[in-house]
Design an enzyme around this catalytic site. Structure first.
Site, PDB file in Angstrom:
ATOM      1  N   HIS A   4       0.824  -1.217   0.000  1.00  0.00           N
ATOM      2  CA  HIS A   4       0.000   0.000   0.000  1.00  0.00           C
ATOM      3  C   HIS A   4       0.855   1.262   0.000  1.00  0.00           C
ATOM      4  O   HIS A   4       0.372   2.319   0.388  1.00  0.00           O
ATOM      5  CB  HIS A   4      -0.920   0.015   1.232  1.00  0.00           C
ATOM      6  CG  HIS A   4      -1.970  -1.049   1.178  1.00  0.00           C
ATOM      7  ND1 HIS A   4      -2.303  -1.843   2.247  1.00  0.00           N
ATOM      8  CD2 HIS A   4      -2.743  -1.478   0.167  1.00  0.00           C
ATOM      9  CE1 HIS A   4      -3.245  -2.709   1.907  1.00  0.00           C
ATOM     10  NE2 HIS A   4      -3.530  -2.507   0.645  1.00  0.00           N
ATOM     11  N   LYS A  50       6.843  -4.618 -10.372  1.00  0.00           N
ATOM     12  CA  LYS A  50       6.600  -4.274 -11.786  1.00  0.00           C
ATOM     13  C   LYS A  50       6.204  -2.806 -11.921  1.00  0.00           C
ATOM     14  O   LYS A  50       6.755  -2.062 -12.735  1.00  0.00           O
ATOM     15  CB  LYS A  50       5.466  -5.173 -12.307  1.00  0.00           C
ATOM     16  CG  LYS A  50       5.306  -5.194 -13.786  1.00  0.00           C
ATOM     17  CD  LYS A  50       4.115  -6.056 -14.204  1.00  0.00           C
ATOM     18  CE  LYS A  50       4.249  -7.499 -13.780  1.00  0.00           C
ATOM     19  NZ  LYS A  50       3.280  -8.378 -14.470  1.00  0.00           N
ATOM     20  N   LYS A  61      -3.174  -8.697  -6.733  1.00  0.00           N
ATOM     21  CA  LYS A  61      -3.552  -9.726  -7.709  1.00  0.00           C
ATOM     22  C   LYS A  61      -4.786 -10.446  -7.214  1.00  0.00           C
ATOM     23  O   LYS A  61      -5.012 -10.541  -5.999  1.00  0.00           O
ATOM     24  CB  LYS A  61      -2.416 -10.746  -7.862  1.00  0.00           C
ATOM     25  CG  LYS A  61      -2.480 -11.485  -9.177  1.00  0.00           C
ATOM     26  CD  LYS A  61      -1.945 -10.615 -10.279  1.00  0.00           C
ATOM     27  CE  LYS A  61      -1.796 -11.324 -11.587  1.00  0.00           C
ATOM     28  NZ  LYS A  61      -0.857 -10.574 -12.456  1.00  0.00           N
ATOM     29  N   SER A  92      -2.611   0.021 -18.664  1.00  0.00           N
ATOM     30  CA  SER A  92      -3.709   0.082 -17.685  1.00  0.00           C
ATOM     31  C   SER A  92      -3.680   1.427 -16.957  1.00  0.00           C
ATOM     32  O   SER A  92      -4.722   2.019 -16.668  1.00  0.00           O
ATOM     33  CB  SER A  92      -3.570  -1.035 -16.649  1.00  0.00           C
ATOM     34  OG  SER A  92      -4.158  -2.221 -17.108  1.00  0.00           O
TER      35      SER A  92
HETATM   36  N1  GLU Z   1      -2.276  -9.003 -15.355  1.00  0.00           N
HETATM   37  C1  GLU Z   1      -1.332  -8.123 -15.958  1.00  0.00           C
HETATM   38  C2  GLU Z   1       0.020  -8.272 -15.287  1.00  0.00           C
HETATM   39  O1  GLU Z   1       0.339  -9.285 -14.727  1.00  0.00           O
HETATM   40  C3  GLU Z   1      -1.845  -6.702 -16.036  1.00  0.00           C
HETATM   41  C4  GLU Z   1      -2.102  -6.030 -14.746  1.00  0.00           C
HETATM   42  C5  GLU Z   1      -2.805  -4.672 -14.865  1.00  0.00           C
HETATM   43  O2  GLU Z   1      -2.961  -4.177 -15.969  1.00  0.00           O
HETATM   44  O3  GLU Z   1      -3.179  -4.156 -13.817  1.00  0.00           O
HETATM   45  O4  GLU Z   1       0.857  -7.414 -15.378  1.00  0.00           O
END
Ligand code: GLU
Length: 471
Positions: A64, A94, A106, A363
């Site tokens: 967070h 990431k 996730k 995104s």
């Molecule tokens: N599921 C994708 C990833 O593992 C996209 C995640 C997103 O766009 O929030 O990066």
């Protein structure tokens, strides 16, 4: 899996290998590493014959330090808590490496989507969304899901619709989920984003003269022979974009039904069409077919792109991999034990947390679009075209040269939403790669992954420090 380390443990091993190159108190590093909250849900699904099945799902918010948290929802029969935690942690690193201002999260629903009808999938998705809403695990300011393995635009549209229906007064409600269809608040270029980002990652890696020389490879992405595992959204878009825009030669494809290989190269569009018609890539004309798709990964090539699931390259098969570059399209496709073997062989590892970040980068653009309530380019496209037109006319007057109409159209082109998304994605991937190279050099590291983790850990830890949580 029992005598192997878990996926989450593997991610944490990569974390530990890199954390020693940062300079933060141990307790803060531990806080960065752990998942902040794990939410497990169970709900019933009534089948047409009256029987009831219990559906299991998770949403994990790993960090967070920035809000909202962000990450896809996986629909697969193997989904489990450890996997979702690992994937949530990867999302934190990431987002940090590509400077997307989100924490990591996730979700997972433990079903094989192929075994359910469309109305059942819709009911499962909407009910899962209700479960998230109940506990505040979704919302444009708190946690924003997206597609992942087994889910796509259709599921994201159901999630958005469920959220909108329950939050009628929330101005930014559409920003509760990304990867939506363009007609329902999505953004152009999101569908291909992960595959496109993967291509930019490979291109940047192949442009490094010393890294290529060390592996007896020529500089530049053109002509690199590439084997792709997985023809899902990531693998298929990567293969198409890399061959079309980068002159990469796709020589092998591995899928769950088996694999195909042709050292001279495969026509990827033809393979995709063949698979659609025959429901399998096997016996594709002009290629050798392998019943065991694992064998395809071990064929001679320059680049191997695991773009399916985690734990595909392990200590069992790593020694037989012939690729000189591994480009991780999937999350966690190479275990730490396998990586050790591969690094020893001199393989260049382009790590998942960077390589497949294209999806979350776009995104982020979609979320910004939803919050700003305007399509990128709407205010600037025509203005750009007018000023380019003026410049062109001035050049024509000064040189007494008239540009042909086709060229004129190419020069006088204001950027639309797709152009802006693609260029924003490209620039982000280039900058992040340069950053990883810089830290690899500075800290005298061999591995890009360790450098990438070190950068991300440092960014997350520094944010916590700035927030005053760990003074
Ligand atoms: N599921 C994708 C990833 O593992 C996209 C995640 C997103 O766009 O929030 O990066």
């Amino acid at each position: 899996m029992s005598n192997q380390t878990s996926f989450y443990e593997n991610v944490n091993r990569y974390f530990d290998q890199a954390a020693i190159y940062t300079n933060h108190p141990a307790a803060l590093l531990e806080h960065v590493k752990q998942c902040n909250c794990t939410y497990r849900v169970e709900f019933p699904l009534r089948h047409d014959d009256g029987t009831i099945e219990i559906i299991y799902g998770w949403r994990v918010e790993h960090s967070h330090h920035k809000l909202p948290t962000k990450g896809g929802i996986r629909y697969a029969p193997e989904v489990n808590e450890d996997e979702v935690q690992a994937l949530a942690a990867l999302m934190t690193y990431k987002c940090a490496i590509v400077d997307v201002p989100f924490g990591g999260a996730k979700g997972g629903i433990k079903i094989d989507p192929k075994k359910y009808t469309l109305p059942q999938l819709e009911r499962i998705t909407r009910r899962y969304t209700h479960e998230l809403i109940k506990k505040n695990f979704i919302g444009p300011a708190v946690d924003v899901p997206a597609p992942d393995y087994g889910s796509g635009e259709r599921e994201m549209a159901w999630i958005a619709d469920t959220y909108l229906a329950t939050h009628p007064l929330e101005l930014n409600a559409l920003g509760c989920v990304t990867g939506k269809p363009v007609a329902q608040g999505g953004i152009r270029g999101r569908r291909e984003a992960t595959g496109r980002g993967l291509f930019y990652a490979l291109r940047e890696a192949c442009n490094q003269v010393d890294d290529m020389k060390a592996r007896n490879l020529s500089t530049g992405v053109a002509g690199k022979r590439c084997i792709v595992q997985g023809l899902g959204n990531v693998g298929s878009n990567f293969a198409q974009i890399a061959s079309r825009e980068g002159q990469v030669v796709i020589t092998g494809i591995a899928e769950y039904e088996g694999g195909i290989f042709n050292g001279e190269g495969l026509d990827i569009d033809a393979v995709l069409q063949y698979r659609q018609e025959n429901k399998s890539i096997l016996n594709y004309p002009g290629a050798i077919s392998f019943a065991n798709s694992g064998e395809v990964l071990e064929q001679e090539c320059d680049v191997l792109v695991p773009a399916a699931l985690e734990n595909q390259i392990t200590e069992q098969n790593a020694a037989r991999i012939q690729a000189k570059i591994i480009l991780e399209g999937a999350n966690g496709p190479v275990t730490p034990e396998a990586e050790e073997i591969l690094l020893h062989k001199g393989v260049l590892m382009i790590p998942d947390m960077y390589a497949n970040a294209g999806g979350v980068i776009v995104s982020y653009f979609e979320w910004l679009k939803n919050l700003s309530h305007v399509r990128f380019g709407r205010l600037s496209q025509l203005a750009e075209e007018k000023s380019e037109g003026k410049l062109l006319r001035a050049i024509e007057e000064a040189t007494h040269f008239q540009f042909p109409e086709i060229e004129r159209k190419q020069i006088v082109h204001g950027s639309d939403e797709y152009d802006l998304v693609v260029s924003g994605l490209e620039k982000t991937m280039i900058d992040a790669y340069l950053n990883i190279l810089e830290i690899r050099g500075q800290k005298k590291l061999q591995n890009l992954r360790t450098a990438a983790y070190a950068i991300s850990i440092d960014k997350v830890a520094t944010t916590y420090e700035q927030l005053g949580i760990f003074p």
